[in-house]
Write an enzyme that holds these catalytic residues in place. Sequence first.
Site, PDB file in Angstrom:
ATOM      1  N   ASP A  34      72.803  52.103   4.516  1.00 42.69           N
ATOM      2  CA  ASP A  34      72.994  50.538   4.909  1.00 42.69           C
ATOM      3  C   ASP A  34      73.887  49.932   3.872  1.00 42.69           C
ATOM      4  O   ASP A  34      74.193  50.503   2.783  1.00 42.69           O
ATOM      5  CB  ASP A  34      71.642  49.928   4.371  1.00 42.69           C
ATOM      6  CG  ASP A  34      71.440  48.458   4.930  1.00 42.69           C
ATOM      7  OD1 ASP A  34      72.466  48.031   5.920  1.00 42.69           O
ATOM      8  OD2 ASP A  34      70.608  47.665   4.913  1.00 42.69           O
ATOM      9  N   ASN A  82      70.080  48.155  16.971  1.00 39.46           N
ATOM     10  CA  ASN A  82      71.511  48.104  16.725  1.00 39.46           C
ATOM     11  C   ASN A  82      72.343  47.756  17.872  1.00 39.46           C
ATOM     12  O   ASN A  82      73.331  47.085  17.883  1.00 39.46           O
ATOM     13  CB  ASN A  82      72.061  49.348  16.128  1.00 39.46           C
ATOM     14  CG  ASN A  82      71.706  49.399  14.587  1.00 39.46           C
ATOM     15  OD1 ASN A  82      71.802  50.440  14.118  1.00 39.46           O
ATOM     16  ND2 ASN A  82      71.426  48.364  14.037  1.00 39.46           N
TER      17      ASN A  82
HETATM   18  C1  FPP Z   1      73.998  49.810   8.477  1.00 36.43           C
HETATM   19  O1  FPP Z   1      75.006  48.995   7.760  1.00 36.43           O
HETATM   20  C2  FPP Z   1      74.743  50.769   9.026  1.00 36.43           C
HETATM   21  C3  FPP Z   1      74.901  51.401  10.304  1.00 36.43           C
HETATM   22  C4  FPP Z   1      74.103  50.513  11.293  1.00 36.43           C
HETATM   23  C5  FPP Z   1      75.561  52.382  10.933  1.00 36.43           C
HETATM   24  C6  FPP Z   1      75.714  53.695   9.984  1.00 36.43           C
HETATM   25  C7  FPP Z   1      76.539  54.655  10.422  1.00 36.43           C
HETATM   26  C8  FPP Z   1      77.428  55.294   9.654  1.00 36.43           C
HETATM   27  C9  FPP Z   1      77.457  55.180   8.147  1.00 36.43           C
HETATM   28  C10 FPP Z   1      78.235  56.121  10.247  1.00 36.43           C
HETATM   29  C11 FPP Z   1      77.542  57.266  11.322  1.00 36.43           C
HETATM   30  C12 FPP Z   1      78.395  58.318  11.464  1.00 36.43           C
HETATM   31  C13 FPP Z   1      78.048  59.226  12.545  1.00 36.43           C
HETATM   32  C14 FPP Z   1      78.925  60.579  12.302  1.00 36.43           C
HETATM   33  C15 FPP Z   1      77.135  59.020  13.145  1.00 36.43           C
HETATM   34  P1  FPP Z   1      75.300  47.291   8.175  1.00 36.43           P
HETATM   35  O2  FPP Z   1      76.380  47.329   9.141  1.00 36.43           O
HETATM   36  O3  FPP Z   1      73.930  46.957   8.582  1.00 36.43           O
HETATM   37  O4  FPP Z   1      75.572  46.839   6.655  1.00 36.43           O
HETATM   38  P2  FPP Z   1      75.178  45.490   6.469  1.00 36.43           P
HETATM   39  O5  FPP Z   1      73.675  45.409   6.324  1.00 36.43           O
HETATM   40  O6  FPP Z   1      76.071  45.272   5.222  1.00 36.43           O
HETATM   41  O7  FPP Z   1      75.734  44.364   7.448  1.00 36.43           O
END
Ligand code: FPP
Length: 254
Positions: A34, A82
């Site tokens: 996250d 998501n």
């Molecule tokens: C949450 O951060 C993260 C995600 C929803 C996506 C996570 C995905 C990756 C790290 C890469 C995945 C890679 C592969 C190969 C499948 P957020 O966007 O919710 O962050 P925030 O809370 O700061 O907005």
Amino acid sequence: MIDRFFSQTRPKQGEDAETIKLGRIPSHIAIIMDGNGRWAKKKGLPRVAGHREGMKVINRVVEKADEIGVKYLTLYAFSTENWKRPKTEVDFLMKLPERFLGNELPKLQKNNVKVRVMGDKNLLPSHTSRAVDKAVEETKHNTGIVLNFALNYGSRHELMQAVRTLCEEVEAGKRSALDIDENVLSERLLSSGLPDPDLLIRTSGEIRLSNFMLWQLAYSEFWFTDVLWPDFGEDDLMEAVHIYQTRKRRYGGV
Ligand code: FPP
């Protein structure tokens, strides 16, 4: 600073892998990756730049986990919730598996990594499911660390589906309701074949499970850190394992 509340002792920076290996190693680590969006915002970049950077962290973490003897690593890459994000962001996230696996599959092969995916594949764009199917197929005989991506995964949906399947089996007279125990239910979950996680890590300071492995995490140790996922490194993984090694797991006993 949540670290202060959740860490009993803090290891030295750059905790030595050999020291860690002397203790109990969590066989299965699950990570809620996250903070990508906040990482990007802090740098004045679009959110997707955070996801791109977050993807780059995965290799380092897999290699370090493998080095210290972790057997299973589950990464929460995309939740069933998501899809509510802006289309451009969802489209970008759906390209990451093929981008990651396109670049890294040879290295994963070389390192004997077995790729697995858990989640509802039906809703994934075909280019995404093709990329993950290829990686799963090509690494299926590997015997090293299992890299399990939770992709379009939601724990309530998973449990609901498992209950539905079992009800159908009972209705069809294939089993009696009295046969259904914890093992039977576990076998119907998407994590079937994997042991329950020993350690859950969530980055970015959020202290919640967000519909992640609700059944499987019943007795796991939790470790939360303020570090945003794109900044997560080997030292952070070592810190989490070090703290895990200080915990006493009692599974409800004394
Ligand atoms: C949450 O951060 C993260 C995600 C929803 C996506 C996570 C995905 C990756 C790290 C890469 C995945 C890679 C592969 C190969 C499948 P957020 O966007 O919710 O962050 P925030 O809370 O700061 O907005």
